[in-house]
Design a protein around this motif. Structure first.
Motif, PDB file in Angstrom:
ATOM      1  N   SER A 163       7.051 -19.939  -9.994  1.00 35.76           N
ATOM      2  CA  SER A 163       7.103 -21.521 -10.618  1.00 35.76           C
ATOM      3  C   SER A 163       7.155 -21.543 -12.196  1.00 35.76           C
ATOM      4  O   SER A 163       8.215 -21.989 -12.852  1.00 35.76           O
ATOM      5  N   SER A 164       6.104 -20.949 -12.765  1.00 33.44           N
ATOM      6  CA  SER A 164       5.753 -21.191 -14.078  1.00 33.44           C
ATOM      7  C   SER A 164       6.577 -20.276 -14.935  1.00 33.44           C
ATOM      8  O   SER A 164       7.234 -20.657 -15.941  1.00 33.44           O
ATOM      9  N   GLY A 167      10.658 -20.458 -12.949  1.00 38.27           N
ATOM     10  CA  GLY A 167      11.159 -21.973 -12.729  1.00 38.27           C
ATOM     11  C   GLY A 167      11.918 -22.128 -11.443  1.00 38.27           C
ATOM     12  O   GLY A 167      12.526 -23.198 -11.464  1.00 38.27           O
ATOM     13  N   PHE A 169      10.944 -22.737  -8.595  1.00 39.10           N
ATOM     14  CA  PHE A 169      10.279 -23.565  -7.464  1.00 39.10           C
ATOM     15  C   PHE A 169       9.192 -24.458  -8.116  1.00 39.10           C
ATOM     16  O   PHE A 169       8.833 -24.410  -9.388  1.00 39.10           O
ATOM     17  N   PRO A 170       9.112 -25.814  -7.521  1.00 37.42           N
ATOM     18  CA  PRO A 170       8.128 -26.565  -8.079  1.00 37.42           C
ATOM     19  C   PRO A 170       6.799 -26.030  -7.914  1.00 37.42           C
ATOM     20  O   PRO A 170       6.280 -25.340  -7.482  1.00 37.42           O
ATOM     21  N   LEU A 171       6.028 -26.746  -9.104  1.00 39.52           N
ATOM     22  CA  LEU A 171       4.445 -26.336  -9.223  1.00 39.52           C
ATOM     23  C   LEU A 171       3.592 -26.655  -7.968  1.00 39.52           C
ATOM     24  O   LEU A 171       2.790 -25.965  -7.594  1.00 39.52           O
ATOM     25  N   ASN A 172       3.693 -27.918  -7.668  1.00 38.34           N
ATOM     26  CA  ASN A 172       2.818 -28.731  -6.502  1.00 38.34           C
ATOM     27  C   ASN A 172       3.743 -29.836  -5.979  1.00 38.34           C
ATOM     28  O   ASN A 172       4.982 -30.174  -6.275  1.00 38.34           O
ATOM     29  N   TYR A 175       7.086 -33.129  -1.954  1.00 42.87           N
ATOM     30  CA  TYR A 175       8.287 -33.430  -1.911  1.00 42.87           C
ATOM     31  C   TYR A 175       8.389 -34.157  -3.507  1.00 42.87           C
ATOM     32  O   TYR A 175       7.477 -34.547  -4.102  1.00 42.87           O
ATOM     33  N   ASP A 176       9.609 -34.703  -3.849  1.00 44.59           N
ATOM     34  CA  ASP A 176       9.703 -35.115  -4.905  1.00 44.59           C
ATOM     35  C   ASP A 176       9.313 -36.498  -5.250  1.00 44.59           C
ATOM     36  O   ASP A 176       9.874 -37.546  -3.986  1.00 44.59           O
ATOM     37  N   SER A 190      14.297 -32.048  -0.244  1.00 42.40           N
ATOM     38  CA  SER A 190      13.318 -31.908  -1.226  1.00 42.40           C
ATOM     39  C   SER A 190      11.925 -31.317  -0.553  1.00 42.40           C
ATOM     40  O   SER A 190      11.310 -30.555  -1.378  1.00 42.40           O
ATOM     41  N   TYR A 193      12.483 -27.579  -0.178  1.00 48.78           N
ATOM     42  CA  TYR A 193      12.312 -26.740  -1.744  1.00 48.78           C
ATOM     43  C   TYR A 193      10.924 -26.766  -1.936  1.00 48.78           C
ATOM     44  O   TYR A 193      10.344 -25.811  -2.361  1.00 48.78           O
ATOM     45  N   HIS A 194      10.095 -27.801  -1.750  1.00 45.05           N
ATOM     46  CA  HIS A 194       8.926 -27.845  -2.297  1.00 45.05           C
ATOM     47  C   HIS A 194       7.954 -27.050  -1.158  1.00 45.05           C
ATOM     48  O   HIS A 194       6.726 -26.349  -1.811  1.00 45.05           O
TER      49      HIS A 194
END
Length: 332
Positions: A163-164, A167, A169-172, A175-176, A190, A193-194
């Motif tokens: 993630s960091s 990049g 995957f999203p950090l937390n 869903y969006d 979404s 993906y999360h």
């Protein structure tokens, strides 16, 4: 028929005992949810008077004038009506609403991850056990090493790398936040993906135990007489492995899988905390921190029913898969 009736009766008694403990244990904890709620109201500028306190005690079903036995009977009556009370930590939301909003997230994430890790671990374990002594044995220490890594540490490593760092995957989150929850393709994509990275954490940390257990049972099953007889008949190696060795070796793993499925509803508190995932595990932690009796009881009740139901299904399936289990029960 007698075997199945005895099993159902046993689990009904176990359910009653679990429901009783579910009522008693939270009330043995220090603190009072009404005091917590009153403090929250004062922080928000609300007025607190004896009449308001008595109303909240009646609403939350604790600390009132009723005796312990009367509260217990009232709890059972409400339980039969599907009324689990009002949550203090999410006041004034009902417990059923809080659980209903968070439980699907946990079931999809932890349930699918547990299923994937079980199928992958059992399949690889059967293959490694069948071909023991080959290079496939190197899978055992590699996967068990991941299982030995502390759960939260593995989650933090994946967050830092995937993630960091990269990049991917999203950090937390689940869903969006700009999307409205629903059955639209955009929202489902979404959510998928999360949830990929939390699910990957669960799979990596649990697949090793399934692989090791199945591998050891396969090695033991291959020395049994029925496997030697099947080989002597000239059956193909794949048929002997699947129809004879793996079919019997997988039975202990099936029991463990049923228990794991039962605990799916409890979620993975560590995973949900690291990834800020909106599951039932975070709600359970929130309920404990706020002495939210009603929410704790509701979540524990769902966990209890899921675990007992999963074990009942496995016991009934065992009677169909392995007739020796049913026969031993009949004799005893």
């Amino acid at each position: 028929m007698g075997y199945h009736l005895r099993k159902v009766a046993f689990y009904l008694v176990a359910l009653w005992a679990a429901v009783t403990l579910n009522f008693v244990i939270p009330r043995l904890l220090p603190g009072n949810p009404v005091d917590i709620l009153m403090a929250k109201l004062q922080q928000r500028g609300g007025s607190v008077d004896p009449a308001a306190r008595q109303a909240y005690e009646t609403l939350l079903g604790t600390g009132g004038r009723d005796s312990f036995a009367q509260e217990y009977l009232a709890y059972l009556r409400n339980l039969l009506r599907g009324d689990l009370g009002v949550s203090v930590s999410a006041f004034p939301a009902k417990v059923t609403d809080v659980i209903g909003d968070s439980l699907p997230w946990t079931i999809v994430l932890v349930g699918l991850a547990t299923l994937i890790s079980f199928v992958l671990g059992v399949g690889l374990g059967a293959l490694v056990g069948w071909k023991r002594g080959t290079w496939l044995d190197s899978l055992v220490p590699a996967t068990t090493m991941l299982s030995a890594v502390p759960y939260f540490w593995l989650a933090l490593i994946l967050v830092a790398l995937l993630s960091s760092g990269l990049g991917w995957f999203p950090l937390n989150g689940g869903y969006d936040v700009v999307l409205d929850p629903g059955w639209s393709a955009e929202f489902l994509g979404s959510a998928l993906y999360h949830g990929t990275l939390p699910a990957l954490t669960i799979v990596l940390s649990s697949v090793g135990s399934w692989l090791l257990g199945m591998r050891n049972m396969m090695v033991s099953a291959m020395s049994e007489d029925y496997v030697l007889t099947a080989r002597a008949k000239g059956l193909t190696g794949s048929r002997v492995m699947v129809r004879y060795a793996a079919r019997n070796a997988v039975l202990p793993s099936v029991a463990g899988f049923a228990i794991s499925l039962g605990f799916v509803v409890s979620g993975s508190i560590v995973t949900e905390q690291v990834f800020s995932y909106p599951g039932i595990g975070s709600k359970l932690l929130q309920a404990v921190q706020n002495n939210d009796y009603a929410l704790m009881q509701g979540i524990f009740l769902v966990i209890t029913i899921a675990v007992l139901g999963a074990n009942l299904v496995v016991d009934l399936l065992y009677g169909l898969i392995d007739a020796r289990t049913r026969d031993r029960s009949t004799v005893s």
